[in-house]
Motif scaffolding. Sequence first.
Motif, PDB file in Angstrom:
ATOM      1  N   ASN A   1      -3.780   8.417  -0.343  1.00 44.63           N
ATOM      2  CA  ASN A   1      -3.955   7.270  -1.230  1.00 44.63           C
ATOM      3  C   ASN A   1      -4.956   7.514  -2.364  1.00 44.63           C
ATOM      4  OD1 ASN A   1      -6.223   7.102   0.401  1.00 44.63           O
ATOM      5  ND2 ASN A   1      -5.294   5.520   1.701  1.00 44.63           N
TER       6      ASN A   1
ATOM      7  N   THR B   1       0.572   1.685  -1.108  1.00 43.25           N
ATOM      8  CA  THR B   1       1.795   2.479  -1.264  1.00 43.25           C
ATOM      9  C   THR B   1       2.180   3.239  -0.001  1.00 43.25           C
ATOM     10  OG1 THR B   1       0.423   4.120  -2.320  1.00 43.25           O
ATOM     11  CG2 THR B   1       1.875   2.832  -3.756  1.00 43.25           C
ATOM     12  N   GLY B   2       1.200   3.806   0.677  1.00 42.12           N
ATOM     13  CA  GLY B   2       1.520   4.557   1.892  1.00 42.12           C
ATOM     14  C   GLY B   2       2.227   3.662   2.896  1.00 42.12           C
TER      15      GLY B   2
ATOM     16  N   GLU C   1      -0.639   0.935  10.223  1.00 35.63           N
ATOM     17  CA  GLU C   1      -0.967   0.908   8.803  1.00 35.63           C
ATOM     18  C   GLU C   1      -2.396   0.469   8.583  1.00 35.63           C
ATOM     19  OE1 GLU C   1       1.287   2.438   7.322  1.00 35.63           O
ATOM     20  OE2 GLU C   1      -0.292   2.369   5.813  1.00 35.63           O
TER      21      GLU C   1
ATOM     22  N   ALA D   1      -2.963   1.723  -4.538  1.00 35.98           N
ATOM     23  CA  ALA D   1      -3.083   3.029  -3.896  1.00 35.98           C
ATOM     24  C   ALA D   1      -3.108   2.886  -2.379  1.00 35.98           C
ATOM     25  CB  ALA D   1      -4.341   3.733  -4.381  1.00 35.98           C
ATOM     26  N   LEU D   2      -3.839   1.868  -1.910  1.00 34.28           N
ATOM     27  CA  LEU D   2      -3.916   1.643  -0.462  1.00 34.28           C
ATOM     28  C   LEU D   2      -2.582   1.179   0.095  1.00 34.28           C
ATOM     29  CD1 LEU D   2      -7.317  -0.197   0.032  1.00 34.28           C
ATOM     30  CD2 LEU D   2      -6.644   1.994   1.017  1.00 34.28           C
TER      31      LEU D   2
ATOM     32  N   VAL E   1      -3.079   9.036  -5.169  1.00 31.23           N
ATOM     33  CA  VAL E   1      -2.307   8.011  -5.883  1.00 31.23           C
ATOM     34  C   VAL E   1      -3.227   7.265  -6.839  1.00 31.23           C
ATOM     35  CG1 VAL E   1      -0.969   5.891  -5.636  1.00 31.23           C
ATOM     36  CG2 VAL E   1      -0.675   7.740  -3.981  1.00 31.23           C
TER      37      VAL E   1
ATOM     38  N   GLY F   1      -8.831   4.227   4.216  1.00 35.34           N
ATOM     39  CA  GLY F   1      -8.711   4.379   2.770  1.00 35.34           C
ATOM     40  C   GLY F   1      -9.779   3.624   2.004  1.00 35.34           C
TER      41      GLY F   1
ATOM     42  N   ALA G   1      -3.711  -5.193   0.167  1.00 34.09           N
ATOM     43  CA  ALA G   1      -2.952  -3.938   0.232  1.00 34.09           C
ATOM     44  C   ALA G   1      -1.882  -4.023   1.316  1.00 34.09           C
ATOM     45  CB  ALA G   1      -3.891  -2.768   0.504  1.00 34.09           C
TER      46      ALA G   1
ATOM     47  N   THR H   1      -4.875   3.241   8.541  1.00 35.47           N
ATOM     48  CA  THR H   1      -4.853   4.012   7.304  1.00 35.47           C
ATOM     49  C   THR H   1      -5.542   3.252   6.177  1.00 35.47           C
ATOM     50  OG1 THR H   1      -2.644   4.558   8.050  1.00 35.47           O
ATOM     51  CG2 THR H   1      -3.320   5.425   5.910  1.00 35.47           C
ATOM     52  N   VAL H   2      -5.234   1.957   6.094  1.00 28.03           N
ATOM     53  CA  VAL H   2      -5.803   1.160   5.007  1.00 28.03           C
ATOM     54  C   VAL H   2      -7.326   1.091   5.142  1.00 28.03           C
ATOM     55  CG1 VAL H   2      -5.984  -1.189   4.117  1.00 28.03           C
ATOM     56  CG2 VAL H   2      -3.743  -0.176   4.501  1.00 28.03           C
TER      57      VAL H   2
ATOM     58  N   PHE I   1       5.561   8.984  -1.496  1.00 30.31           N
ATOM     59  CA  PHE I   1       4.346   8.206  -1.258  1.00 30.31           C
ATOM     60  C   PHE I   1       3.768   8.451   0.130  1.00 30.31           C
ATOM     61  CE2 PHE I   1       5.580   5.259  -4.794  1.00 30.31           C
ATOM     62  CZ  PHE I   1       4.472   5.569  -5.561  1.00 30.31           C
TER      63      PHE I   1
END
Lengths: 336, 319
Positions: free
Chosen positions: B145, B191-192, B247, B188-189, B148, B254, B106, B250-251, B140
Amino acid sequence: MPSPPLLEVDDLQVRFPTPAGPIDAVSGVSFSVSPGETVAVVGESGSGKSVSALAVLGLLGAGRVAGGSVRFRGEELVGAAPDRLRRLRGADIAMIFQNPMSSLDPLFTVGDQVAEALREHRRTPRRTAKARAVELLREVGLPDPERRVRSYPHELSGGQQQRVMIAIGLACEPALLICDEPTTALDVTVEAQILDLLRRVQRDHGTALLFITHDMGVVSELADRVLVMYAGRVVEHGSVAEVLGAPGNPYTRALIDSIPTPATPRDVPMPAIAGSVPHASDMPSGCRFHPRCPRVHDRCATEPPLHDIGPGRASRCWLHAAGTAGSTVAGVRGVG
Amino acid sequence: MTLYVLRRLGYGAVVMLLVTVFVFVIMRLVPGDAVSLQLQDTGVSAAEADALRADFGLDAPVWTQLWLWLGDAARGDLGTSFYSGAPVTELFLERVPVTVQLGLLAMVIGALLGVAFGVVAALTRGSLVDGGVRLFAVAFLSVPNFVVALLLLTGLAIWFAWSPPIVYTGPGEDVTGWLQQIAIPVLALGTGGMAAIARMTRSSMLESLGSDYIRTVRAKGARQRTVVLKHALRNSTTAVLTLLGLELATVLGGTVILEQMFAIPGTGQLIYQAVLDRDYPVVVACTIFYAGLFVLTIIVLDLLYALVDPRIRTGKALS
Ligand SMILES: Nc1ncnc2c1ncn2[C@@H]1O[C@H](COP(=O)(O)OP(=O)(O)OP(=O)(O)O)[C@@H](O)[C@H]1O
Ligand SMILES: [Mg+2]
């Protein structure tokens, strides 16, 4: 003129888009530079010196040449193919800038940046380019060039950075080197060294210099001819000796008067010209200098043309028109 | 340099210890414990439950438990799951690769696409393409996520009558099956991060392209490729690296939701289930993993930073 000009700029007009509508930063500028010659361009900040120079190289960014022509060795550069201009830049016309610190890429060694100037134009093996970079750095007087090629810009002093910029400029032995206030960001002793270097480069390689400055002292030291610009226009041009010796234009006079001399008292403010250069969006009608001119009179309500006032010499002022006494303004002092 | 890495590792260890202690204590303050949740509605007597608690060591005061656990952990023993009775380490190592694959894919896809879109947008500034990239980036960035993922899942099901396989197969067994299964969660993971990186790349490319040193490169007569890819892009990477660190958080967060949604047996799913079950040893182990991954990534990013920018390398920062 013994030799045909290397660079001929004719009636150049440069337009920038702004939120308030397009403005003409430079209008009707003409000048020429012959091989091996040094032409100085002077004028206060905002008079359009840099814009004129960048227009020659096609590096205006958001701006564009809206009229006139730029010919290099007879070839028209306005509207030339981008790739043609690219091949000319660096190889035939090089340029160095005012602020050497920000003009070098902080992430690459100076050796890389000098070698790149070669490799972008000629198929040069990496090793050869590197060796040539060392040579060039030696030529511009960088101490210990073998070691310094591996330095990054932030490890050098301002003067050394400007030497590197000059080495980049000289890499392909251009016929014309444009220097945009190369010493403004440096202190006085370093400035003298850089000017010496440029003089030596010119003597050794026969490079023509288009030298932008707002320092009249530098003009008299370095240049053969001088072009005085004000608010996007050429207001006077001619040989340095004549223009500085007997300025034809009240603006030139005022610029000369603002040079400090050893006799200038330290604690008295410099006799700068009162007021400031008008912005292109807010140009006075008539003569662009008239709101600040000590010799302003009725006719200044219409803009004067460039009057020829001698061989290779012209000045944009009604004082030269028939019926006005005196062709020079030697008696006028700048107002401070 | 080595000293710098060692020191950062030392800081990292302290951070991880603090996080561990925090989670250890917090978990025990949450109402309900593993025993009462397991034995709900089974009619087991309170005395028997207490005996089980004593078995798990849950009857001792929290600080005693912590002390004992730390002692074991120092010897490499992270305890056993209250549920399966399997050693936590074993349970855990099975699942780590799954999450690392998911997260790494991701991040890499998000970073590559983000940088590519950002560069294109900067070069076509003010055009339709630029506008499109910016619009999608904002979209996005503002959609979580898992939404998404749901949209992708629903869209693909409705329009292409396709849905990912239900049963997870590792990439070693069945690559196409694995790809089908993780495609949606990875997208999905990613895109953010992609959106954030595209925006950052665009703005720092524009800044760089307008800079004095790019003007010098152009004045040399450098080709457009050299101007953009060598000088402007390289000068934009430091900003992107900083974003990559954020990031990662977030990932990783997620993965907890998306692994649950897509039945992917990674650490995200493990920690989710373990929290619900109050399976303390597993929760703590997962926490250590996430904190450790984060600390390591930050160190790696710092080193990359220094690799890109000589001003950091020669400065005091790395001494
Ligand atoms: N990118 C731009 N967009 C809009 N206007 C510009 C731009 N660049 C220059 N100008 C305008 O052109 C005019 C001339 O600028 P220029 O940079 O040529 O001045 P200069 O004579 O070189 O001054 P300085 O001594 O400060 O370097 C200025 O009034 C400026 O507002
Ligand atoms: Mg300028």
